[in-house]
Design a protein around this motif. Structure first.
Motif, PDB file in Angstrom:
ATOM      1  N   ASP A   6       0.850  -1.184   0.000  1.00 14.59           N
ATOM      2  CA  ASP A   6       0.000   0.000   0.000  1.00 14.59           C
ATOM      3  C   ASP A   6       0.894   1.245   0.000  1.00 14.59           C
ATOM      4  OD1 ASP A   6      -2.461   1.315   0.062  1.00 14.59           O
ATOM      5  OD2 ASP A   6      -2.420   1.472   2.248  1.00 14.59           O
ATOM      6  N   SER A   7       0.466   2.294  -0.621  1.00 15.79           N
ATOM      7  CA  SER A   7       1.160   3.589  -0.619  1.00 15.79           C
ATOM      8  C   SER A   7       2.575   3.493  -1.185  1.00 15.79           C
ATOM      9  CB  SER A   7       1.222   4.187   0.787  1.00 15.79           C
ATOM     10  OG  SER A   7      -0.043   4.301   1.335  1.00 15.79           O
ATOM     11  N   LYS A   8       2.698   2.981  -2.386  1.00 14.13           N
ATOM     12  CA  LYS A   8       4.005   2.840  -3.020  1.00 14.13           C
ATOM     13  C   LYS A   8       4.528   4.197  -3.469  1.00 14.13           C
ATOM     14  CE  LYS A   8       6.420   0.028  -6.376  1.00 14.13           C
ATOM     15  NZ  LYS A   8       6.348  -0.989  -7.396  1.00 14.13           N
ATOM     16  N   ALA A  39       4.993   4.185 -11.654  1.00 16.31           N
ATOM     17  CA  ALA A  39       4.720   3.439 -12.889  1.00 16.31           C
ATOM     18  C   ALA A  39       5.804   3.635 -13.944  1.00 16.31           C
ATOM     19  CB  ALA A  39       3.367   3.859 -13.453  1.00 16.31           C
ATOM     20  N   ILE A  40       6.760   4.531 -13.723  1.00 19.02           N
ATOM     21  CA  ILE A  40       7.807   4.793 -14.715  1.00 19.02           C
ATOM     22  C   ILE A  40       8.668   3.544 -14.896  1.00 19.02           C
ATOM     23  CG2 ILE A  40       9.492   5.739 -13.086  1.00 19.02           C
ATOM     24  CD1 ILE A  40      10.208   7.809 -15.266  1.00 19.02           C
ATOM     25  N   LEU A  45      13.572   5.844 -16.311  1.00 20.16           N
ATOM     26  CA  LEU A  45      14.171   6.476 -15.138  1.00 20.16           C
ATOM     27  C   LEU A  45      15.685   6.571 -15.281  1.00 20.16           C
ATOM     28  CD1 LEU A  45      13.287   7.780 -12.524  1.00 20.16           C
ATOM     29  CD2 LEU A  45      13.583   5.586 -11.382  1.00 20.16           C
ATOM     30  N   LEU A  46      16.296   5.552 -15.870  1.00 19.54           N
ATOM     31  CA  LEU A  46      17.740   5.597 -16.120  1.00 19.54           C
ATOM     32  C   LEU A  46      18.075   6.717 -17.106  1.00 19.54           C
ATOM     33  CD1 LEU A  46      20.581   4.475 -15.764  1.00 19.54           C
ATOM     34  CD2 LEU A  46      20.066   2.814 -17.569  1.00 19.54           C
ATOM     35  N   ALA A  47      17.269   6.874 -18.135  1.00 20.54           N
ATOM     36  CA  ALA A  47      17.499   7.944 -19.109  1.00 20.54           C
ATOM     37  C   ALA A  47      17.393   9.314 -18.450  1.00 20.54           C
ATOM     38  CB  ALA A  47      16.501   7.833 -20.261  1.00 20.54           C
TER      39      ALA A  47
END
Length: 75
Positions: A6-8, A39-40, A45-47
């Motif tokens: 929950d709550s990520k 959700a990325i 995220l690396l880019a």
């Protein structure tokens, strides 16, 4: 009872090399960007981390993704 996440939340962390100590070991500092959409994809995220790293005055040692969540019991 089963556990549920929950709550990520997600944050991007850049570890940069800020210098060396007297023994020649690298000194590092962290730059954290919080409230990243969980959700990325890892590739995206690396880019983003690479682009932000290029804007730093110091060399980037690592780019990390940190996900956290609370565990709750499902009824």
């Amino acid at each position: 009872m089963a556990a549920k996440k929950d709550s990520k939340s997600t944050k991007l962390v850049l570890k940069v090399v800020t210098g060396t100590d007297a023994e020649g070991k690298a000194l590092t500092s962290q730059r954290s960007i919080a409230n990243v959409n969980p959700a990325i994809s890892d590739d995206d995220l690396l880019a983003i981390g690479s682009k932000l790293g290029a804007l730093q005055a110091h060399d980037v040692a690592t780019i990390s993704r940190i996900d956290s969540a609370s565990l709750v019991e499902e009824a």
